[in-house]
Design an enzyme around this catalytic site. Structure first.
Site, PDB file in Angstrom:
ATOM      1  CE  LYS A  76      -4.451  -0.718  -0.632  1.00  0.00           C
ATOM      2  NZ  LYS A  76      -5.790   0.731  -0.298  1.00  0.00           N
ATOM      3  CG  ASP A 123      -9.969  -2.309   6.254  1.00  0.00           C
ATOM      4  OD1 ASP A 123     -10.766  -1.911   6.581  1.00  0.00           O
ATOM      5  OD2 ASP A 123     -10.302  -2.081   4.576  1.00  0.00           O
TER       6      ASP A 123
HETATM    7  C1  PLP Z   1      -3.464  -6.458   2.190  1.00  0.00           C
HETATM    8  C2  PLP Z   1      -4.111  -5.626   1.334  1.00  0.00           C
HETATM    9  N1  PLP Z   1      -4.825  -6.434  -0.105  1.00  0.00           N
HETATM   10  C3  PLP Z   1      -5.458  -5.590  -0.509  1.00  0.00           C
HETATM   11  C4  PLP Z   1      -6.400  -4.667  -0.399  1.00  0.00           C
HETATM   12  C5  PLP Z   1      -7.574  -3.914  -1.428  1.00  0.00           C
HETATM   13  O1  PLP Z   1      -6.826  -2.630  -2.109  1.00  0.00           O
HETATM   14  P1  PLP Z   1      -8.126  -1.673  -2.245  1.00  0.00           P
HETATM   15  O2  PLP Z   1      -8.638  -1.456  -1.420  1.00  0.00           O
HETATM   16  O3  PLP Z   1      -7.085  -0.956  -3.309  1.00  0.00           O
HETATM   17  O4  PLP Z   1      -8.711  -2.709  -3.100  1.00  0.00           O
HETATM   18  C6  PLP Z   1      -5.529  -4.326   0.632  1.00  0.00           C
HETATM   19  C7  PLP Z   1      -6.430  -2.747   1.107  1.00  0.00           C
HETATM   20  O5  PLP Z   1      -6.406  -2.023   2.252  1.00  0.00           O
HETATM   21  C8  PLP Z   1      -4.839  -4.885   1.511  1.00  0.00           C
HETATM   22  O6  PLP Z   1      -4.580  -4.002   2.707  1.00  0.00           O
END
Ligand code: PLP
Length: 394
Positions: A76, A123
């Site tokens: 992220k 989150d």
């Molecule tokens: C570990 C992880 N994978 C995937 C995602 C999904 O990303 P997006 O919110 O851009 O769909 C998140 C989102 O917080 C995440 O923390």
């Protein structure tokens, strides 16, 4: 089909597809130049899981392992650091594509920005990336988390320098709270989802994710036939989809978006396919905390509705199985530490290959012994206690 798996597919026969230059190789190279200018930048590994693929009845599996990104355990920060950098570059009268880390940490720019506050809802992983980026550039940050967030994730965001707290709201209402406080106090909202007229920053965040897609593309020794991408608000999935669609054009891999059953806003939106977005409300309980988002990012849906093929909502236990298989893969395959959201797409595809009740799904997705499947492990063990508990189970 099966109450633990739902699928909606889009045919794209009459869709006029928009240009993808905001996420193409050229843009991704510029974004990666920005990330490369950070002293802690290192390309993350692409792991080949040939033995595991053979056992599942697939041709090959590649997993891009983002657990090692910038020492922050998740992909992220690529988005947060690019968006924060673009705000600071603009304030200095520069274009982010011509700006690097050294310029942004210069005494002159740092001094100008020392009273700036970035605010976001998260989150966990996005907030940690924003807090870390703000600190790099000498700014402050405020991070709100939805109710039920894990203490370890909160502590890591605090350690990255943020004034962080857990609210009693779900994810989407936490985003509204951060937006309200940004407007009331003159803070810069760095949110990873687009809504109403808020599009510029989420687009920068999505462009930030292109570094991960570009690295994977360059590391892949063969063309993937399939890409599985997990979605919360969908920004990551859309950025990667746009990148690979721009690389391969009409011959792009089959792209499948996966979400928890309890937060299946993209599945619902694709199923309805009526030009509107369909949201989920409430607590959205799932072990895949990063995917517990009920309102699609509008920019993401715009891309996914044109370029993604399938949308699957699936159950938590498959994600847990995915974590276990990545931790204990077959033969000589390298073990990978993957958190609940990180392993989700891999776990979803694994059960589709293994469960005899899901043969119809295998057919729809055209998954077979010739398939070369690309996954992104988007996080390591960001909730260590739960990770250890899940891994211990058989
Ligand atoms: C570990 C992880 N994978 C995937 C995602 C999904 O990303 P997006 O919110 O851009 O769909 C998140 C989102 O917080 C995440 O923390």
């Amino acid at each position: 089909m099966n109450e633990k798996f739902r699928i909606a597919s889009l045919l794209h026969t009459d869709v006029k597809q928009t240009a993808l230059h905001d996420y193409d190789v050229n843009t991704a190279q510029k974004v990666r130049n920005y990330h490369r200018s950070f002293p802690m930048y290192k390309q993350t590994p692409l792991c080949c899981m040939q033995n595991t693929a053979a056992d599942l009845g697939l041709g090959n599996i590649y997993v891009k392992n983002e657990a090692e990104r910038f020492g922050l355990n998740a992909f992220k920060v690529l988005g947060g650091s690019f968006a924060v950098g673009s705000i600071l570059a603009e304030r200095a009268g520069k274009n982010i594509f011509d700006t690097d880390y050294t310029q942004l940490i210069s005494a002159e720019i740092k001094n100008k920005n020392k009273d700036l506050t970035f605010i976001t809802a998260t989150d966990g992983n996005h907030g940690r990336g924003v807090a870390w980026s703000a600190r790099q550039f000498g700014c402050k940050s405020i991070v709100y988390m939805p109710k039920g967030s894990v203490a370890e994730r909160l502590e890591n965001i605090k350690k990255a320098g943020a004034d962080a707290s857990i609210t009693d709201l779900n994810y989407d209402n936490t985003v509204r709270l951060a937006t309200k406080h940004a407007n009331e106090n003159g803070f810069f909202l760095v949110q990873d989802t687009a809504f109403d007229n808020y599009v510029e920053i989420p687009q920068r965040i999505m462009q930030g994710y292109c570094t991960m897609a570009l690295e994977a593309h360059e590391q892949l020794p063969e063309k993937p036939t399939h890409i599985f991408l997990q979605a919360g608000v969908g920004s990551m999935a859309a950025a990667v989809t746009a990148f690979f669609a721009s690389v391969y054009g009409e011959n792009r891999p089959v792209i499948t978006i996966v979400e928890p059953l309890t937060a299946d806003c993209f599945y619902r939106t694709a199923k309805a396919n009526d030009g509107k977005m369909h949201c989920v409300d409430g607590d959205m309980k799932t072990i895949m905390a990063g995917l517990a988002c009920g309102e699609p990012c509008s920019l993401a849906w715009d891309i996914l509705s044109q370029y993604a093929d399938h949308f699957i909502a699936f159950h938590d236990e498959a994600a847990a199985d995915g974590m276990r298989l990545l931790a204990r893969p077959y033969g000589q395959d390298t073990p990978i530490v993957a958190g609940e959201s990180g392993a989700s797409a891999f776990g979803c595809a694994t059960e589709i290959m293994r469960n005899p009740e899901l043969s119809e799904l295998r057919k729809i997705l055209q998954l077979n012994e010739n398939s070369v499947v690309l996954f992104f492990n988007t996080e390591g063990a960001t909730d260590t206690e739960n990770y250890n508990k899940i891994i211990k189970e058989l």
